[in-house]
Design a protein around this motif. Structure first.
Motif, short mmCIF file in Angstrom:
data_model
loop_
_atom_site.label_atom_id
_atom_site.label_comp_id
_atom_site.label_asym_id
_atom_site.label_seq_id
_atom_site.Cartn_x
_atom_site.Cartn_y
_atom_site.Cartn_z
N ARG A 531 -30.38 7.68 16.91
CA ARG A 531 -28.97 7.53 17.24
C ARG A 531 -28.48 8.73 18.06
NH1 ARG A 531 -25.21 5.50 12.66
NH2 ARG A 531 -25.40 7.61 11.86
N GLN A 553 -26.17 -0.16 12.64
CA GLN A 553 -25.50 1.13 12.55
C GLN A 553 -25.16 1.65 13.95
OE1 GLN A 553 -27.66 3.90 10.14
NE2 GLN A 553 -26.87 3.04 8.25
N THR A 554 -24.19 1.00 14.58
CA THR A 554 -23.79 1.34 15.95
C THR A 554 -22.39 1.92 15.99
OG1 THR A 554 -23.00 -0.92 16.31
CG2 THR A 554 -25.28 -0.44 16.91
N TYR A 560 -28.58 5.03 22.40
CA TYR A 560 -29.54 4.83 21.32
C TYR A 560 -30.91 4.55 21.95
CZ TYR A 560 -25.53 4.19 18.18
OH TYR A 560 -24.37 4.37 17.46
#
Length: 711
Positions: A531, A553-554, A560
């Motif tokens: 990330r 999980q953005t 990314y």
């Protein structure tokens, strides 16, 4: 005065103990001395034979007795009662959207919201319960129905602003359910009221809104669009940037373009109030020095102090990223009788190769020798009985199909009002276009209108059908004067670019919090996702045969990077980590050449199957960047709750089953602690009065000596 712990008054038993210390006479040893002339003040002690002496007046004794009484009162926790300003059960909803990071109040709106929420809970009745909901993109319960205000304070202090667009709908629905379970419930919403839309949900409780932020806090400029396109020469790329000024005053800003961490170009722009400024930067990268990631930064313009615009109040929308698509030859199949205008426009597409076949020879002559699929199939004036499982462009379809319903012919159809935000129509001028004949189409549910026609019949629409990009053009180009205009090759390039996944249009950008479908390279058991903050998450397939995994999980803005986990790799995760979901999906092709859906959140596989898969997460939300609080939003939110009498209006106010509402208590420990501190200071000063006097005299003597030297 009522007390919370009256048993603490037993501490007053220490008062006689302090007095006894002053009454008890000290026993002294007998010693022969030459004279007692200098001991006149001790005669009274020598004359008494009993162990007790007469109590003398002593300021030190009074201070010590006073301290004992004050400490006992502090342990007893005295309080005063007043009518409660809140209901017995409170559901506290705290907005954590990106606009809550605005700095129009110090340090930001989120910190002000936490302070305002804790201050409001002072009106909670005795024994009242609090539930805390964090309202970001989705609602999340932090604490549920607790009477421990320390736990509530800890939960509220842990809330931080996010970079996600805000939506109070889920939070209010959840708050309504929690409040409905209580007999006396109330929903307390703490927000900046900078809402793009008001939730339509009804709340089964009274809603009270606490607004944070400066009413004049609208000073913000935001990057609202970023796209990378290949230049006609196919040797370089162009970057399209759109900046919006959400302020009511003109602004001057500087746009910096960075490529792979290096500053490529900087431009100053002036933006009128409530307007946008579009910037195009050409020749970004070249074959000798390709650029993989571009970053755009919106910074303060370097200008004289009297002409400089104050910095904006929201930093989350001042940076944006885009992945430069790698150059890969795209192969297009044209099925039709042949249109020289269309074939010419398609043949000039960069990094593309055009193949043709007649409708009679489809599909037997459309099979590829290497077993792979076409990047795009265009059907001109014809449609097969079964649509291929690849992106499709249908031009003047003769019959209805899963692509849409076809009606009667339209003669000389006019073009409706075009959307200025439509990426396919960027740099396309259709104001002088005339169409001789078209078919009447009905817009499917999966599509959006690109070129509107008469009476709601679209002339061009596109979208994602069953996971595949698809588009339908209602007329043949040669049945219009569009091929004779400059707009025709641009329209074809934009349309085919979106269908083949080559478009980085703002509508396809990954928003914070959106799930992303990542293609799984052949032979890989999972993906290793890094990330923007450097944290790493491993995704692994639970079953074999999957072609994609879903990453959730953005919530962070930035780039990314995902690399393949091979069976022999060390540290391969046996399962997906928390917050990341691995979703197997069947692949219609081999894993090495599989292309994911072009829907929002899908990422194209790189040319090299072993190369990292990169994607960017950007805010790109004008509604969230418009940070000006709206008084109308506060009123609209409060109207969502049911009408209820004001809590604590009188002692007769009842709650739920007719029970009287408890009053609020304000403990007096703060003034008592201050009295203790003052008493301790006085006692220390009195006990050391001789030392203080000597010190005061020494300081005065030094001051006199210093004055004599100066004289």
């Amino acid at each position: 005065m009522p007390l919370t712990t009256p048993l603490a008054l037993l501490g007053l038993l220490f008062v006689p103990a302090v007095v006894a210390m002053y009454l008890l006479k000290l026993r002294r040893e007998e010693t022969i001395v030459p004279s007692t002339l200098l001991w006149q003040r001790l005669v009274a002690d020598l004359e008494a034979n009993a162990p007790w002496q007469r109590l003398r007046r002593s300021l030190l004794l009074l201070l010590q007795l006073l301290l004992v009484v004050i400490l006992v009162l502090l342990a007893a926790r005295p309080f005063i009662e007043r009518p409660a300003g809140l209901a017995r059960d409170i559901v506290l909803v705290i907005d954590t959207s990106a606009s809550m990071g605005a700095t129009d109040v110090s340090p930001n709106r989120q910190a002000a919201a936490r302070d305002a929420a804790l201050a409001a809970l002072r009106d909670l009745p005795t024994g009242g319960k609090v539930s805390v909901i964090e309202a970001g993109r989705t609602a999340r319960i932090i604490t549920s129905e607790t009477a421990d205000l320390g736990r509530v304070r800890q939960a509220v202090d842990g809330i931080r602003p996010t970079t996600e667009p805000g939506d109070l709908t889920d939070a209010l629905e959840l708050a309504s359910q929690l409040a409905a379970q209580a007999g006396d419930g109330e929903v307390l919403v703490v927000t900046d009221a900078a809402l793009a839309s008001i939730p339509a949900t009804a709340v089964d409780a009274r809603v009270r809104v606490i607004r944070v932020g400066d009413e004049r806090g609208s000073r913000n400029q935001a990057i609202v669009a970023l796209a990378v396109r290949t230049a006609p020469s196919s040797l370089a790329k162009s970057v399209f940037i759109s900046v919006a000024n959400l302020d009511i005053e003109p602004a001057q800003r500087r746009i910096e373009l960075w490529g792979d961490g290096n500053l490529l170009e900087a431009r100053d722009v002036s933006i009128d109030a409530q307007q946008r400024a579009d910037v195009i930067i050409d020749n970004v990268g070249d074959p000798a020095h390709p650029v993989g990631v571009v970053e755009v930064r919106l910074v303060a313009r370097q200008a004289p102090a009297d002409a400089a615009t104050p910095p904006d109040q929201l930093a989350a929308d001042d940076r944006a990223w885009a992945i430069v698509p790698p150059d890969r030859p795209r192969e297009i199949l044209l099925v039709g009788a042949g249109d020289p205008y269309l074939e010419t426009a398609l043949s000039y597409l960069p990094n593309s190769r055009l193949f043709g076949v007649t409708p009679e020879r489809y599909p037997q002559d459309a099979q590829r020798t290497d077993g792979t699929d076409w990047d795009l199939i265009i059907f001109e004036g014809t449609l097969p009985a079964t649509l291929p499982n690849v992106p499709v462009l249908a031009i003047a379809p003769p019959t209805s199909s899963p692509l849409g319903s076809v009606g009667e012919k339209l003669t000389n159809p006019g073009i409706g009002t075009l959307s200025p935000d439509e990426p396919i129509l960027r740099y396309v001028d259709l104001s002088t276009t005339h169409i001789a004949e078209a078919v009447k189409l009905a817009l499917p549910a999966w599509a959006r209108t690109v070129i509107p026609g008469p009476k709601g019949a679209p002339l061009l629409y596109t979208g994602v059908r069953a996971g595949l990009p698809s588009a339908v053009l209602a007329f043949q180009p040669r049945r219009s004067d569009l091929p004779l205009q400059v707009a025709f090759p641009i329209l074809i390039a934009n349309l085919t670019g979106e269908l083949m996944g080559g478009s980085a249009a703002p509508t396809e950008a990954v928003k914070p919090g959106d799930p992303v479908s990542l293609p799984l390279p052949a032979g890989a058991t999972g993906l290793h996702v890094e990330r923007p903050n450097g944290s790493v998450i491993d995704l692994a397939l639970g079953t074999s045969g999957g072609a994609t995994v879903t990453f959730t999980q953005t919530e962070l803005l930035g780039v990314y990077s995902a690399t393949a986990i091979r069976p022999a790799s060390k540290g391969a995760s046996p399962g997906a980590s928390a917050g990341a979901a691995a979703t197997p999906s069947p692949s219609p092709r081999s894993s090495a050449t599989a292309r994911p859906s072009a829907s929002a959140g899908a990422v194209a596989a790189p040319v090299d199957p072993n190369a990292p898969i990169r994607f960017a997460v950007d805010l790109f939300d004008v509604g969230e960047s418009a940070i000006a609080p709206k008084a109308a939003s506060v009123t609209a939110l409060e109207k969502l709750g049911r009408a209820a009498p004001l809590p604590g209006a009188s002692d007769a106010t009842t709650a739920g089953a007719g029970e009287p509402r408890p009053v609020a208590r304000d403990e007096l420990w703060i003034p008592i602690v201050l009295l203790v501190l003052v008493g301790l200071c006085l006692e220390w000063s009195l006990y050391h009065r001789d030392v203080i006097s000597r010190g005061r005299r020494a300081i005065a003597a030094r001051l006199r000596q210093a004055s004599r030297r100066q004289a």
